[in-house]
Design an enzyme around this catalytic site. Structure first.
Site, PDB file in Angstrom:
ATOM      1  CE  LYS A 194      -3.561  -5.745   8.866  1.00  0.00           C
ATOM      2  NZ  LYS A 194      -3.960  -4.330   8.101  1.00  0.00           N
ATOM      3  CG  ASP A 227      -2.860  -1.114   9.022  1.00  0.00           C
ATOM      4  OD1 ASP A 227      -3.765  -1.497  10.239  1.00  0.00           O
ATOM      5  OD2 ASP A 227      -3.598  -1.399   7.801  1.00  0.00           O
ATOM      6  CG  ASP A 251       9.308  -8.136  17.551  1.00  0.00           C
ATOM      7  OD1 ASP A 251      10.010  -7.466  18.215  1.00  0.00           O
ATOM      8  OD2 ASP A 251       9.859  -8.968  16.930  1.00  0.00           O
ATOM      9  CG  ASP A 255      11.818  -2.845  18.642  1.00  0.00           C
ATOM     10  OD1 ASP A 255      11.892  -3.359  19.940  1.00  0.00           O
ATOM     11  OD2 ASP A 255      12.543  -3.387  17.968  1.00  0.00           O
TER      12      ASP A 255
END
Ligand code: NAD
Length: 367
Positions: A194, A227, A251, A255
């Site tokens: 980011k 994002d 993380d 997933d």
């Protein structure tokens, strides 16, 4: 023939020993077919080690893990150990192992088997042929940064603090893993942070750009905000080859990518350290799933994630590309024939047991 490589097997708790037993049969097949000969040792870890030795990882087990060329891990934990003191909980064994082996790059492939395109949460057209590798920095960033904690302010309210922090060497070493992997794949790395709102992300972007210019000019590097990466994974996941990112974003994104593939019981992972001058590289290989206490001991577990973790071990730690390809292709054929454990069962067809899935895979391998 690969000889004298040492492998430490750590089956752990719950379904760990059941799925490890099937991986062990694949190792036995490799040896029986004279493709390789290994020195294989086994050690307790997690709850079973607490029951036997009072700690989730003994010094002796850790020493064997450090001495081994690679470690194949099962899973740890379960309700039996929910009330043990926090300092000796089963998962602590895995965390200590990761820290002591100095493995910092967690690799999670998100690959969709043709036979399972319908199990994905996305439309089959979007995920058919999907093959992404997510490289997550896993011992730095906001999960470890200082200062951290919860403090009480003068007005009686509280403040929770965590710190996102990355240094140049930490970014470079995980970046190198990603670039080296990309060289063996489609040659593309997408670096995710980011940088628009975080200084640590800006440094990450600068270091990755320099690393590519100086050491990996043959690899294509792109940058993406985390994002947007989450959106793109859901919208058009096949655009990615290798994604490299920090601990927190990795993380979450790994997933998300895992769920595009259908089942927990099929997903392997590797955690790698820096290559030493001898050429040795510490590697810890494990399925993504946990100890699945709800199905443990019933012969219901899918052993493919453990067996595919073994395939990653052979490929990345031992350079045994052919054998790794053979195991992965055998798994794909087994699934294409409709052989399924209950977690991925087909309507109208009886699921097979853990052992029968192992049998089917070995038959495909020609055992
Ligand atoms: P889990 O991954 O163990 O299970 C989640 C669900 O997926 C369960 O319904 C389980 O039956 C199913 N599942 C998992 N692996 C499967 C397989 N190979 N075949 C078929 N079905 C499978 O996660 P959880 O229930 O949140 O955690 C259970 C225990 O495992 C906890 O003690 C947790 O701390 C531990 N855990 C350990 C690890 C690890 O060892 N790396 C990782 C995650 C969780």
């Amino acid at each position: 023939m690969i000889a004298n490589k040492t492998m430490l097997l750590m089956p752990g708790d719950g379904i760990g020993p059941e799925v490890m037993a099937e991986a062990r049969r694949v190792l036995d097949w490799l040896e029986a077919s004279r493709r390789a000969s290994f020195r294989i040792e086994e050690e307790l870890v997690g709850g079973i080690s607490i029951d036997t030795h009072g700690v989730p990882l003994t010094d002796a087990a850790l020493a064997k893990a450090k001495a081994a060329d690679a470690v194949l891990f099962g899973s740890v934990g379960g309700p039996k150990w929910d009330k043990v003191p926090f300092e000796i909980r089963p998962e602590g064994g895995l965390l200590k192992l990761r820290a002591e082996l100095k493995v910092f790059a967690n690799l999670r492939p998100a690959k969709v088997f043709d036979a399972l395109v319908d199990s994905s949460s996305l439309k089959p057209d979007l995920v058919r042929g999907l093959d992404i590798m997510i490289v997550r920095e896993c011992i730095g960033g906001v999960y470890f940064g200082e200062p951290r904690g919860i403090e009480t302010l003068p007005d009686g309210t509280q403040r929770g603090v965590n710190t996102e922090v990355y240094t140049t060497p930490e970014i470079q070493r995980v970046g190198r893993v990603a670039f080296e992997l990309a060289r063996k794949r489609q040659g593309r790395v997408c670096s995710v942070e980011k940088a628009n709102v975080m200084e640590s992300g800006l440094l990450w972007r600068q270091v990755m750009t320099r690393l590519r210019e100086e050491e990996f000019p043959d690899v294509t590097l792109s940058h993406m905000y985390a994002d947007n990466c989450a959106m793109q994974l859901a919208k058009n996941p096949r655009q990615f080859d290798v994604i490299v990112t920090g601990n927190l974003f990795g993380d979450i994104l790994s997933d998300l990518a895992a769920m595009l593939t259908g089942s927990l019981g099929l997903l392997p992972s590797a955690t790698l350290g820096a290559r030493e001058t001898s050429g040795r590289m510490p590697g810890l290989y494990e399925p993504i799933h946990g100890s699945a206490p709800d199905i443990a001991g019933k012969g219901l577990a899918n052993p493919l994630a453990e067996i595919l973790s073994l395939a990653m071990l052979l490929r990345l730690s031992f350079g045994m590309e052919e054998e790794a390809d053979a195991i992965e292709a055998a798994a794909a054929r087994v699934l294409a024939k409709g052989v399924r454990t209950p977690d991925i069962a087909l309507p109208g067809r009886s699921p097979v047991s853990t052992r029968e899935m192992g049998d089917a895979l070995l038959t495909e391998l020609g055992a």
